[in-house]
Design a protein around this motif. Structure first.
Motif, mmCIF file in Angstrom:
data_model
loop_
_atom_site.group_PDB
_atom_site.id
_atom_site.type_symbol
_atom_site.label_atom_id
_atom_site.label_comp_id
_atom_site.label_asym_id
_atom_site.label_seq_id
_atom_site.Cartn_x
_atom_site.Cartn_y
_atom_site.Cartn_z
ATOM 1 N N PRO A 293 52.595 28.793 0.049
ATOM 2 C CA PRO A 293 53.505 29.945 -0.152
ATOM 3 C C PRO A 293 54.958 29.526 -0.328
ATOM 4 O O PRO A 293 55.698 30.130 -1.105
ATOM 5 N N PHE A 294 55.360 28.486 0.418
ATOM 6 C CA PHE A 294 56.754 28.049 0.316
ATOM 7 C C PHE A 294 57.004 27.333 -1.013
ATOM 8 O O PHE A 294 58.106 27.397 -1.580
ATOM 9 N N LEU A 295 55.974 26.665 -1.537
ATOM 10 C CA LEU A 295 56.103 26.068 -2.865
ATOM 11 C C LEU A 295 56.225 27.155 -3.925
ATOM 12 O O LEU A 295 57.020 27.033 -4.880
ATOM 13 N N LEU A 296 55.425 28.221 -3.777
ATOM 14 C CA LEU A 296 55.534 29.333 -4.723
ATOM 15 C C LEU A 296 56.902 30.004 -4.617
ATOM 16 O O LEU A 296 57.487 30.424 -5.622
ATOM 17 N N TRP A 297 57.401 30.117 -3.393
ATOM 18 C CA TRP A 297 58.749 30.664 -3.183
ATOM 19 C C TRP A 297 59.779 29.805 -3.923
ATOM 20 O O TRP A 297 60.649 30.311 -4.630
ATOM 21 N N ALA A 298 59.671 28.478 -3.765
ATOM 22 C CA ALA A 298 60.630 27.576 -4.418
ATOM 23 C C ALA A 298 60.536 27.683 -5.942
ATOM 24 O O ALA A 298 61.560 27.681 -6.643
ATOM 25 N N ALA A 299 59.296 27.776 -6.467
ATOM 26 C CA ALA A 299 59.130 27.859 -7.920
ATOM 27 C C ALA A 299 59.660 29.169 -8.464
ATOM 28 O O ALA A 299 60.323 29.210 -9.510
ATOM 29 N N ALA A 300 59.367 30.276 -7.762
ATOM 30 C CA ALA A 300 59.766 31.580 -8.271
ATOM 31 C C ALA A 300 61.271 31.797 -8.184
ATOM 32 O O ALA A 300 61.876 32.416 -9.062
ATOM 33 N N ARG A 301 61.912 31.307 -7.146
ATOM 34 C CA ARG A 301 63.332 31.598 -6.928
ATOM 35 C C ARG A 301 64.253 30.474 -7.385
ATOM 36 O O ARG A 301 65.403 30.731 -7.750
ATOM 37 N N PHE A 302 63.773 29.232 -7.382
ATOM 38 C CA PHE A 302 64.664 28.105 -7.703
ATOM 39 C C PHE A 302 64.162 27.253 -8.851
ATOM 40 O O PHE A 302 64.756 26.228 -9.163
ATOM 41 N N GLY A 303 63.065 27.621 -9.481
ATOM 42 C CA GLY A 303 62.590 26.949 -10.680
ATOM 43 C C GLY A 303 62.166 25.517 -10.433
ATOM 44 O O GLY A 303 61.692 25.136 -9.351
ATOM 45 N N ALA A 304 62.332 24.710 -11.487
ATOM 46 C CA ALA A 304 61.905 23.309 -11.425
ATOM 47 C C ALA A 304 62.701 22.533 -10.394
ATOM 48 O O ALA A 304 62.185 21.607 -9.755
ATOM 49 N N LEU A 305 63.978 22.886 -10.203
ATOM 50 C CA LEU A 305 64.809 22.180 -9.227
ATOM 51 C C LEU A 305 64.257 22.390 -7.823
ATOM 52 O O LEU A 305 64.085 21.421 -7.055
ATOM 53 N N GLY A 306 63.958 23.627 -7.456
ATOM 54 C CA GLY A 306 63.421 23.894 -6.135
ATOM 55 C C GLY A 306 62.027 23.319 -5.952
ATOM 56 O O GLY A 306 61.686 22.808 -4.876
ATOM 57 N N THR A 307 61.214 23.403 -7.023
ATOM 58 C CA THR A 307 59.846 22.886 -6.922
ATOM 59 C C THR A 307 59.835 21.379 -6.721
ATOM 60 O O THR A 307 59.100 20.853 -5.865
ATOM 61 N N SER A 308 60.621 20.638 -7.498
ATOM 62 C CA SER A 308 60.640 19.175 -7.349
ATOM 63 C C SER A 308 61.172 18.765 -5.985
ATOM 64 O O SER A 308 60.682 17.801 -5.378
ATOM 65 N N THR A 309 62.148 19.516 -5.477
ATOM 66 C CA THR A 309 62.687 19.199 -4.148
ATOM 67 C C THR A 309 61.640 19.468 -3.074
ATOM 68 O O THR A 309 61.435 18.648 -2.158
ATOM 69 N N ALA A 310 60.964 20.603 -3.161
ATOM 70 C CA ALA A 310 59.942 20.940 -2.168
ATOM 71 C C ALA A 310 58.776 19.947 -2.209
ATOM 72 O O ALA A 310 58.268 19.518 -1.162
ATOM 73 N N LEU A 311 58.348 19.560 -3.409
ATOM 74 C CA LEU A 311 57.250 18.595 -3.523
ATOM 75 C C LEU A 311 57.638 17.247 -2.935
ATOM 76 O O LEU A 311 56.795 16.556 -2.332
ATOM 77 N N SER A 312 58.894 16.826 -3.161
ATOM 78 C CA SER A 312 59.320 15.534 -2.605
ATOM 79 C C SER A 312 59.317 15.573 -1.078
ATOM 80 O O SER A 312 58.948 14.582 -0.422
ATOM 81 N N ILE A 313 59.716 16.722 -0.491
ATOM 82 C CA ILE A 313 59.697 16.826 0.975
ATOM 83 C C ILE A 313 58.263 16.717 1.497
ATOM 84 O O ILE A 313 57.973 15.950 2.429
ATOM 85 N N ILE A 314 57.369 17.482 0.888
ATOM 86 C CA ILE A 314 55.966 17.435 1.328
ATOM 87 C C ILE A 314 55.382 16.045 1.099
ATOM 88 O O ILE A 314 54.677 15.498 1.969
ATOM 89 N N GLY A 315 55.655 15.448 -0.062
ATOM 90 C CA GLY A 315 55.079 14.150 -0.382
ATOM 91 C C GLY A 315 55.533 13.060 0.570
ATOM 92 O O GLY A 315 54.711 12.303 1.120
#
Length: 942
Positions: A249-271
């Motif tokens: 859900p938090f990844l979807l939140w990042a993608a919907a509200r912050f686009g590729a920038l938020g998604t790449s940042t969130a994925l790096s944190i999880i990874g």
């Protein structure tokens, strides 16, 4: 690790990125900064990779250096990739030496790492061809294909081969390929998008973000980190695997509200958190062997990252499209409101949804009153039903339409409106309604009505003069003929005519001529004038003269060809009789026998050369009768024509025994044997003295007109000339008065008196220079061509018109090429050309406000080695489309007080110097007149 190629500047700072020369200029501070960033990033990436290794597993679960190198290549111009690789090499060596890797293995690994980076970055840049942005599904797909798959996949073969070759490490060749492929693929998904998105637009977004966005981002990061820590660190290996997706859900939140920038940042944190937790024995990925844990976490993160990157790209693509649509609509409304026409829009339900400000101003009604079917209230009742029928039929057929109707203006007057509408479609080709524009054509319709009445009067006058009048629709080829024209072609008064029916009554040998003339007039929107024969049904052959012109409406529609036709059979018969008489009286015949070397003249030829009837004619007789200046040319052309089997034609002068000079036109043709050897040549002579004298008189008239034009130009500069003469004359008067006072005083200082006399002499010379310049412009001397530098001509004219520029509140600017080749010409005539163009430039800016740019720029430049170009550019109103094709015609002018001869004379002078002149509208407003002259044969650069 792959995305798109561009510099480190974000997308919104593209001008700096495009300036490649600035980017790689010597001592550019950005180049060492890039090298330092690559060095530090690569080194730290290697350290992070070593830290994320599952002991004793020999390979890191995620190896960042390769992805950092790919990101650097994607963000920099290709021409400095060598520098990026060079900056990464010492970082690679430093990191690997600390791990006690042999030197050869260090070099081999750097080669494989560079190979992966070059493949990924090169393919991505080739396919994307634009700035690196994860704002479209296509870009995300290319990134995954090239950076995530192709680069790691191909380089893994090389990497594994190097490891086996150096006997470094364990495992089979195919195991090594699999291990390194997953490690590099995961790094490309986690590290490369993070670097690229933050480098291209992350900083810009931080600067522009509102406080609410900062708070939302902080809340998202806190929730994501807390949930990830709980799931990936606290949960034990036996926990339900479904808990792994609590972060979704938090990844979807990042993608919907912050686009590729938020998604790449969130994925790096999880990874990074998942790998760190697993490598330290925590979380759900710590229950198996090191190899199993590594492979499990790699597959989990790859499966999680790829869909999220695609989702973020789709969301950003749609958001960007929606933003662009809103901006496009806003721009359209702004343009529509500022357009000088009435614009409307309708939806798919046929109801109007928009009217621009000019429409509302015209009708005097509000937008709420006009939308829907409200606009129909202003249509004249007699036109309403027809108007609605045309609109409805075109709407249902999705076709464009044009209609005219009367619309009530704000003052209650009904005005004729021409309404043109076309169907609208969205980007996917779906029909979304109609858009149309309306123009007030009341004045045009009134003019057409007056014109029609005038045409009827013309027809009556033409019939009185025995002229046949006709008109043809260029689209349907339907033809209307007056009664007189029908009588000429023997058409019945009731029959309907078209172009083909008239062509059938043209003589077969002349049909192509008439058809070609008509087609050319229609295609060029011009006119024609021909003579042809008509073969009538009763067998009569008549000669007809026809003249036609293509006429179109002001809006470019309704093209028609109108013309007149007259029977000229009696004139043709008279011309034939006259031709026979002319051939019997003023035509000389001659014959040259090449074998016998004898020349024969008839009586008319003897008379032209002033040779008596009983005198012997030889080739020397002919040569002696030639004017000395023409003799060599005549001999050369005659022999060439005879030997090369060419037609012989030349105009030359004869000098009779009494000293009389006559001009003749000689024409001849040679006859040859089968081997091509000349046998004889026969020809005719025409006395063209009268024509030559008329041409000479015409040339003198043109010179006189050119002289009068120069005088007129100097007249326009009278005020500035008076101002220029006033200064030295005032100085002479003042100095002379001062000298008189010295003498009257009785105490004469000879030194002061000498200085006064010197000032008087200097002022006199200045006044003399001005007067001589005026005399040079207005004198009627014969044109004297010499080799000149056009820069000198420009400087002299600029000096002459500078006071006039002040009076016109204009500035004068010059851009002179110092390396102009010399040209052959008359400096006075070329001064006249420049003077006319500059004065026209002053006049063109009369209506330009003083607050705007009022400047005349004269420039010279060389166009290759053989042509010199001179241009005069103003910042006035420019050249209208109607005047562009007629600028250089005689008596055509756009000035209220102009005669229309200035530009015609300018063109005549330029063409007499072997040059060309042209005019067009300049970028930024105004017009530019430029002419070219050929360089002198003896070119010397000054």
């Amino acid at each position: 690790m792959k995305s798109v190629s561009q510099s480190f500047e974000p997308a919104s700072v593209q001008p700096a990125a495009r300036n490649v020369n600035s980017f790689i200029a010597p001592f550019d501070w950005r180049l060492p900064v890039i090298g330092l960033c690559v060095f530090v990033g690569y080194y730290l990436g290697a350290k992070v990779g070593f830290a994320l290794t599952f002991k004793p597993y020999p390979v890191s679960a995620l190896w960042p250096p390769n992805s950092i190198l790919v990101a650097a290549l994607l963000l920099t111009p290709r021409r400095i990739w060598w520098f990026v690789l060079l900056a990464a090499f010492p970082a690679h060596c430093a990191a690997q030496i600390q791990s006690h890797v042999p030197p050869l293995m260090i070099l081999c690994w750097f080669v494989s790492n560079s190979f992966e980076a070059l493949i990924g970055a090169g393919l991505t840049r080739y396919l994307v061809r634009g700035p690196i942005q994860f704002t479209s599904l296509r870009n995300a797909g290319i990134f995954c294909l090239c950076v995530v798959f192709a680069g790691p996949f191909l380089s893994s073969f090389l990497d594994a081969a190097f490891v086996r070759w150096n006997a470094w490490g364990q495992g089979s060749y195919w195991d090594l390929i699999r291990i390194r492929f997953f490690s590099n693929t995961l790094a490309a998904l986690i590290v490369a998008p993070l670097i690229v998105t933050w480098a291209t637009n992350g900083i810009q977004r931080l600067r522009r973000a509102r406080l609410s966005r900062y708070l939302e981002a902080c809340l998202l990061l806190f929730c994501l980190f807390s949930t990830s820590f709980a799931v990936l660190y606290k949960f034990r290996p036996g926990a339900d695997s479904a808990f792994l997706f609590l972060t979704l859900p938090f990844l979807l939140w990042a993608a919907a509200r912050f686009g590729a920038l938020g998604t790449s940042t969130a994925l790096s944190i999880i990874g990074f958190l998942a790998i760190w937790s697993g490598s330290h024995g925590h979380g759900p990925f710590s229950g198996g062997t090191a190899e199993q844990n590594t492979l499990s976490i790699q597959i989990f993160l790859i499966v999680l990252s790829i869909p999220m990157l695609f989702l973020a790209a789709v969301i950003e693509e749609r958001a960007t499209g929606e933003t662009e649509r809103r901006e496009s609509e806003s721009r359209f409304r702004i343009v529509a409101d500022s357009a000088p026409v009435l614009i409307w829009m309708a939806g798919v339900d046929k109801l109007c949804t928009f009217f621009n400000k000019p429409w509302l101003t015209f009708t005097g009604r509000s937008l709420e009153q006009e939308v829907g079917n409200g606009w129909a209230e202003g249509v004249h009742p007699d036109d309403l039903q027809k108007c609605l029928k045309i609109y409805t039929e075109a709407f249902d057929a999705r076709k464009a339409f044009v209609m005219q109707y009367r619309l009530r203006r704000y003052d209650g007057e009904y005005r004729w409106i021409s309404d043109q509408g076309v169907a609208r479609h969205d980007a996917q080709g779906n029909f979304v309604g109609y858009i149309g524009s309306c123009v007030d054509v009341t004045e045009l319709i009134n003019k057409e009505r007056v014109l029609h009445e005038f045409e009827e009067r013309v027809v009556l006058a033409a019939e009185a003069a025995h002229l046949g009048v006709w008109e043809m629709d260029t689209t349907t080829h339907d033809l209307w003929m007056s009664d007189a024209a029908r009588t000429l072609f023997q058409f019945d008064s009731e029959i309907r005519l078209d172009h083909a029916m008239v062509q059938d009554r043209v003589h077969p040998e002349d049909r192509a001529l008439r058809d070609s003339a008509i087609k050319h007039a229609i295609e060029t929107q011009g006119q024609y004038e021909i003579e042809y024969r008509a073969l009538l049904p009763d067998g009569t052959l008549r000669w007809l003269a026809s003249r036609g012109r293509c006429v179109t409406g002001e809006n470019g529609t309704g093209s028609r060809l109108i013309g007149v036709v007259i029977d000229i059979t009696p004139q043709k018969e008279a011309q034939d009789l006259f031709r026979l008489a002319a051939e019997g009286s003023h035509l000389g015949v001659w014959h040259w026998d090449e074998i016998a070397k004898t020349l024969t003249w008839d009586g008319a030829t003897r008379d032209m050369f002033g040779v008596s009837a009983d005198a012997e004619i030889t080739i020397d007789t002919f040569y002696r009768a030639l004017h000395p200046d023409d003799a060599e040319q005549v001999k050369q052309i005659w022999r060439q024509a005879l030997e090369l089997q060419l037609p012989y034609q030349i105009e030359f002068r004869t000098q009779r025994t009494d000293g009389t000079i006559r001009w003749v036109d000689a024409r001849g043709r040679g006859y040859y044997d089968e081997a091509g050897k000349p046998l004889w040549m026969s020809g005719v002579l025409f006395d063209i003295t009268d024509r030559k004298e008329a041409e000479l008189q015409a040339q003198q008239n043109r010179d006189e007109l050119s002289h009068l034009s120069r005088v007129a130009a100097m007249g326009e500069l009278a005020a500035s000339i008076a101002h220029e003469l006033n200064q030295p004359l005032s100085g002479i008067t003042s100095n002379a008065a001062a000298g008189q006072r010295f003498i009257d005083r009785g105490n004469v200082d000879l030194r002061e008196l000498h200085d006064l006399l010197g000032d008087i002499v200097a002022d006199g010379r200045r006044a003399g220079d001005v007067i001589r310049g005026i005399q040079g412009m207005v004198k009627k001397d014969v044109s004297a061509h010499r080799r000149i530098n056009l820069n000198d001509v420009v400087i002299s004219v600029v000096h002459m018109v500078k006071p006039s520029a002040v009076l016109h509140s204009c500035e004068l600017g010059t851009f002179l090429d110092p390396d102009l080749p010399m040209v052959e010409g008359d400096p006075v005539q070329l001064q006249q050309v420049l003077l006319n163009l500059i004065i026209n430039a002053f006049d063109a800016m009369d209506d330009t406000p003083l607050s705007r740019h009022r400047e005349v720029v004269i420039a010279t430049e060389r166009d290759g080695d053989s042509v010199t170009r001179v241009s005069v550019r103003d910042y006035g109103v420019g050249i209208s489309a109607e005047a562009r094709d007629r600028l250089f015609e005689q008596f055509f002018t756009t000035k209220t007080k102009g005669l229309g001869m200035g530009l015609s004379i300018v063109r005549s002078i330029v063409e007499s110097h072997g040059g060309k002149i042209a005019a067009d509208n300049a970028d930024g407003g105004g017009a530019r007149f430029q002419f070219t002259l050929p360089a002198s044969a003896k070119t010397s650069v000054v």
